[in-house]
Write a protein that holds these residues in place. Structure first.
Motif, PDB file in Angstrom:
ATOM      1  N   ALA A  84       0.738  -1.120  -0.072  1.00  0.00           N
ATOM      2  CA  ALA A  84       0.031   0.134  -0.029  1.00  0.00           C
ATOM      3  C   ALA A  84       1.160   1.373  -0.050  1.00  0.00           C
ATOM      4  CB  ALA A  84      -0.929  -0.071   1.261  1.00  0.00           C
ATOM      5  N   ALA A  85       0.520   2.142  -0.527  1.00  0.00           N
ATOM      6  CA  ALA A  85       1.127   3.642  -0.765  1.00  0.00           C
ATOM      7  C   ALA A  85       0.805   4.388   0.530  1.00  0.00           C
ATOM      8  CB  ALA A  85       0.665   4.230  -2.020  1.00  0.00           C
ATOM      9  N   VAL A  86       1.874   4.705   1.337  1.00  0.00           N
ATOM     10  CA  VAL A  86       1.658   5.383   2.608  1.00  0.00           C
ATOM     11  C   VAL A  86       2.511   6.603   2.454  1.00  0.00           C
ATOM     12  CG1 VAL A  86       2.234   5.480   4.629  1.00  0.00           C
ATOM     13  CG2 VAL A  86       1.691   3.455   3.638  1.00  0.00           C
ATOM     14  N   THR A  87       1.716   7.754   2.752  1.00  0.00           N
ATOM     15  CA  THR A  87       2.311   9.276   2.704  1.00  0.00           C
ATOM     16  C   THR A  87       2.256   9.715   4.265  1.00  0.00           C
ATOM     17  OG1 THR A  87       1.972   9.806   0.334  1.00  0.00           O
ATOM     18  CG2 THR A  87       2.489  11.569   1.805  1.00  0.00           C
ATOM     19  N   THR A  88       3.378  10.103   4.791  1.00  0.00           N
ATOM     20  CA  THR A  88       3.096  10.916   6.092  1.00  0.00           C
ATOM     21  C   THR A  88       3.726  12.158   6.099  1.00  0.00           C
ATOM     22  OG1 THR A  88       3.425   8.707   7.277  1.00  0.00           O
ATOM     23  CG2 THR A  88       3.927  10.858   8.496  1.00  0.00           C
ATOM     24  N   THR A  89       2.882  13.347   6.672  1.00  0.00           N
ATOM     25  CA  THR A  89       3.250  14.447   6.485  1.00  0.00           C
ATOM     26  C   THR A  89       3.337  15.023   7.956  1.00  0.00           C
ATOM     27  OG1 THR A  89       1.902  14.707   4.651  1.00  0.00           O
ATOM     28  CG2 THR A  89       2.547  16.860   5.645  1.00  0.00           C
ATOM     29  N   PRO A  90       4.455  15.418   8.285  1.00  0.00           N
ATOM     30  CA  PRO A  90       4.637  15.740   9.713  1.00  0.00           C
ATOM     31  C   PRO A  90       4.344  17.385   9.922  1.00  0.00           C
ATOM     32  CG  PRO A  90       6.554  15.908   8.590  1.00  0.00           C
ATOM     33  CD  PRO A  90       5.737  15.321   7.562  1.00  0.00           C
ATOM     34  N   ASP A 103       0.756  14.742  12.992  1.00  0.00           N
ATOM     35  CA  ASP A 103       1.022  14.019  11.605  1.00  0.00           C
ATOM     36  C   ASP A 103      -0.239  13.712  10.908  1.00  0.00           C
ATOM     37  OD1 ASP A 103       4.318  13.321  11.541  1.00  0.00           O
ATOM     38  OD2 ASP A 103       3.648  12.729  13.374  1.00  0.00           O
ATOM     39  N   GLU A 104      -0.059  13.564   9.535  1.00  0.00           N
ATOM     40  CA  GLU A 104      -1.134  13.062   8.755  1.00  0.00           C
ATOM     41  C   GLU A 104      -0.501  11.953   7.768  1.00  0.00           C
ATOM     42  OE1 GLU A 104      -3.339  14.781   5.089  1.00  0.00           O
ATOM     43  OE2 GLU A 104      -4.394  15.677   6.821  1.00  0.00           O
ATOM     44  N   THR A 105      -1.197  10.731   7.848  1.00  0.00           N
ATOM     45  CA  THR A 105      -0.645   9.881   7.156  1.00  0.00           C
ATOM     46  C   THR A 105      -1.699   9.272   6.314  1.00  0.00           C
ATOM     47  OG1 THR A 105       0.634   9.054   9.179  1.00  0.00           O
ATOM     48  CG2 THR A 105       0.241   7.405   7.485  1.00  0.00           C
ATOM     49  N   VAL A 106      -1.407   9.093   4.952  1.00  0.00           N
ATOM     50  CA  VAL A 106      -2.624   8.638   4.016  1.00  0.00           C
ATOM     51  C   VAL A 106      -1.825   7.264   3.458  1.00  0.00           C
ATOM     52  CG1 VAL A 106      -3.690   9.300   1.817  1.00  0.00           C
ATOM     53  CG2 VAL A 106      -3.000  11.206   3.457  1.00  0.00           C
ATOM     54  N   ILE A 107      -2.925   6.363   3.322  1.00  0.00           N
ATOM     55  CA  ILE A 107      -2.948   5.019   2.827  1.00  0.00           C
ATOM     56  C   ILE A 107      -3.919   4.628   1.906  1.00  0.00           C
ATOM     57  CG2 ILE A 107      -2.732   2.702   3.506  1.00  0.00           C
ATOM     58  CD1 ILE A 107      -2.292   3.700   6.594  1.00  0.00           C
ATOM     59  N   GLY A 183     -14.322  -4.242  -1.929  1.00  0.00           N
ATOM     60  CA  GLY A 183     -14.343  -4.531  -3.226  1.00  0.00           C
ATOM     61  C   GLY A 183     -13.829  -3.405  -3.977  1.00  0.00           C
ATOM     62  N   GLU A 184     -13.315  -2.437  -3.433  1.00  0.00           N
ATOM     63  CA  GLU A 184     -13.016  -1.055  -4.236  1.00  0.00           C
ATOM     64  C   GLU A 184     -11.737  -0.389  -3.728  1.00  0.00           C
ATOM     65  OE1 GLU A 184     -14.443  -0.068  -7.150  1.00  0.00           O
ATOM     66  OE2 GLU A 184     -15.984  -1.385  -7.236  1.00  0.00           O
ATOM     67  N   SER A 185     -10.981   0.173  -4.350  1.00  0.00           N
ATOM     68  CA  SER A 185      -9.790   0.658  -3.697  1.00  0.00           C
ATOM     69  C   SER A 185     -10.279   2.171  -2.831  1.00  0.00           C
ATOM     70  CB  SER A 185      -8.793   1.294  -4.839  1.00  0.00           C
ATOM     71  OG  SER A 185      -8.154   0.369  -5.514  1.00  0.00           O
ATOM     72  N   VAL A 186      -9.683   2.119  -1.511  1.00  0.00           N
ATOM     73  CA  VAL A 186     -10.165   2.971  -0.780  1.00  0.00           C
ATOM     74  C   VAL A 186      -8.777   3.833  -0.314  1.00  0.00           C
ATOM     75  CG1 VAL A 186     -12.130   1.815   0.007  1.00  0.00           C
ATOM     76  CG2 VAL A 186      -9.955   1.699   1.324  1.00  0.00           C
ATOM     77  N   THR A 187      -8.921   5.142   0.255  1.00  0.00           N
ATOM     78  CA  THR A 187      -7.824   6.073   0.810  1.00  0.00           C
ATOM     79  C   THR A 187      -8.193   6.341   2.418  1.00  0.00           C
ATOM     80  OG1 THR A 187      -7.176   6.852  -1.013  1.00  0.00           O
ATOM     81  CG2 THR A 187      -6.487   8.115   0.935  1.00  0.00           C
ATOM     82  N   ILE A 188      -7.360   5.624   3.275  1.00  0.00           N
ATOM     83  CA  ILE A 188      -7.544   5.943   4.548  1.00  0.00           C
ATOM     84  C   ILE A 188      -6.352   7.233   4.975  1.00  0.00           C
ATOM     85  CG2 ILE A 188      -7.193   5.051   6.991  1.00  0.00           C
ATOM     86  CD1 ILE A 188      -7.540   2.281   6.023  1.00  0.00           C
ATOM     87  N   THR A 189      -7.071   8.082   5.628  1.00  0.00           N
ATOM     88  CA  THR A 189      -6.371   9.367   6.211  1.00  0.00           C
ATOM     89  C   THR A 189      -6.444   9.114   7.672  1.00  0.00           C
ATOM     90  OG1 THR A 189      -7.246  10.691   4.163  1.00  0.00           O
ATOM     91  CG2 THR A 189      -6.131  11.636   6.103  1.00  0.00           C
TER      92      THR A 189
END
Length: 203
Positions: A84-90, A103-107, A183-189
């Protein structure tokens, strides 16, 4: 000293009454086991009452999350596609009190894909958090680990949004495991604010 009067033998319940009461209690306990406990805890619903009460789905989610957590600990957790793609913004420097961070982490999770984010925390440290899914409800397991304690659960279920405060039960890694069953791609923030030293991707 005052002693209570000893009851007469005639006032005591007979053996037949005791056996009858025990039998009734056993029947009630069995009924509760079959109609409530098995559906709610294990997703097993032989009478279909659990489905009517909404307990069976809850039990199935619990079992699914437990199996995924065990696979995780054994190093057997797998993804349906690439990690999974993960981005963390401090947060910006000096924007939080000493010893605190934000922090904000987006997956992004593909169908059936799982991911885990942990915060490194000291015992008693507190973190306010909010996580949301861009799609439907996501299976989650909030837990912690440390050397010698492979799993300490805080809560699990299936939700689209969860907000609360995480208080570290011990010094170690504390966080969330998610599995996308929509069943679908989702983004978790995930937004975190509090006393922790690191945000790390585990799975």
């Amino acid at each position: 000293m005052y002693n209570a009067n000893k009851p007469d033998a005639s006032e005591l319940p007979s053996t037949a009454k005791l056996v009858k009461s025990t039998g009734i209690a056993a029947v009630i306990a069995t009924a509760l086991l079959v109609t409530v406990v098995l559906p709610a805890e294990y997703g097993v619903d032989p009478t279909r009452v659990g489905s009517l009460l909404g307990l069976t789905e809850m039990g199935r989610i619990k079992m699914q999350l437990a199996a995924e957590a065990e696979a995780e600990e054994a190093g057997l957790a797998t993804s349906a596609s690439a990690p999974a793609a993960v981005t963390t913004t401090p947060a910006e420097p000096d924007s939080t009190p000493t010893g605190q961070r934000t922090d904000e982490t987006v997956i992004t999770l593909a169908p059936d894909q799982g991911a885990e984010i942990k915060l490194v925390m000291e015992e008693g440290a507190r973190v306010r958090f909010t996580w949301t899914s861009s799609g439907g409800a996501i299976n989650y397991d909030t837990h912690a680990d440390r050397p010698g304690t492979p799993y300490h659960g805080y809560g699990k279920g299936s939700e689209q949004r969860v907000e609360g405060e995480l208080v570290a039960a011990f010094t170690g890694s504390h966080g969330w495991f998610w599995r996308n069953r929509t069943g679908e791609s989702v983004t978790i923030t995930l937004r975190t604010e509090g006393a922790y030293s690191e945000v790390k991707r585990v799975v």
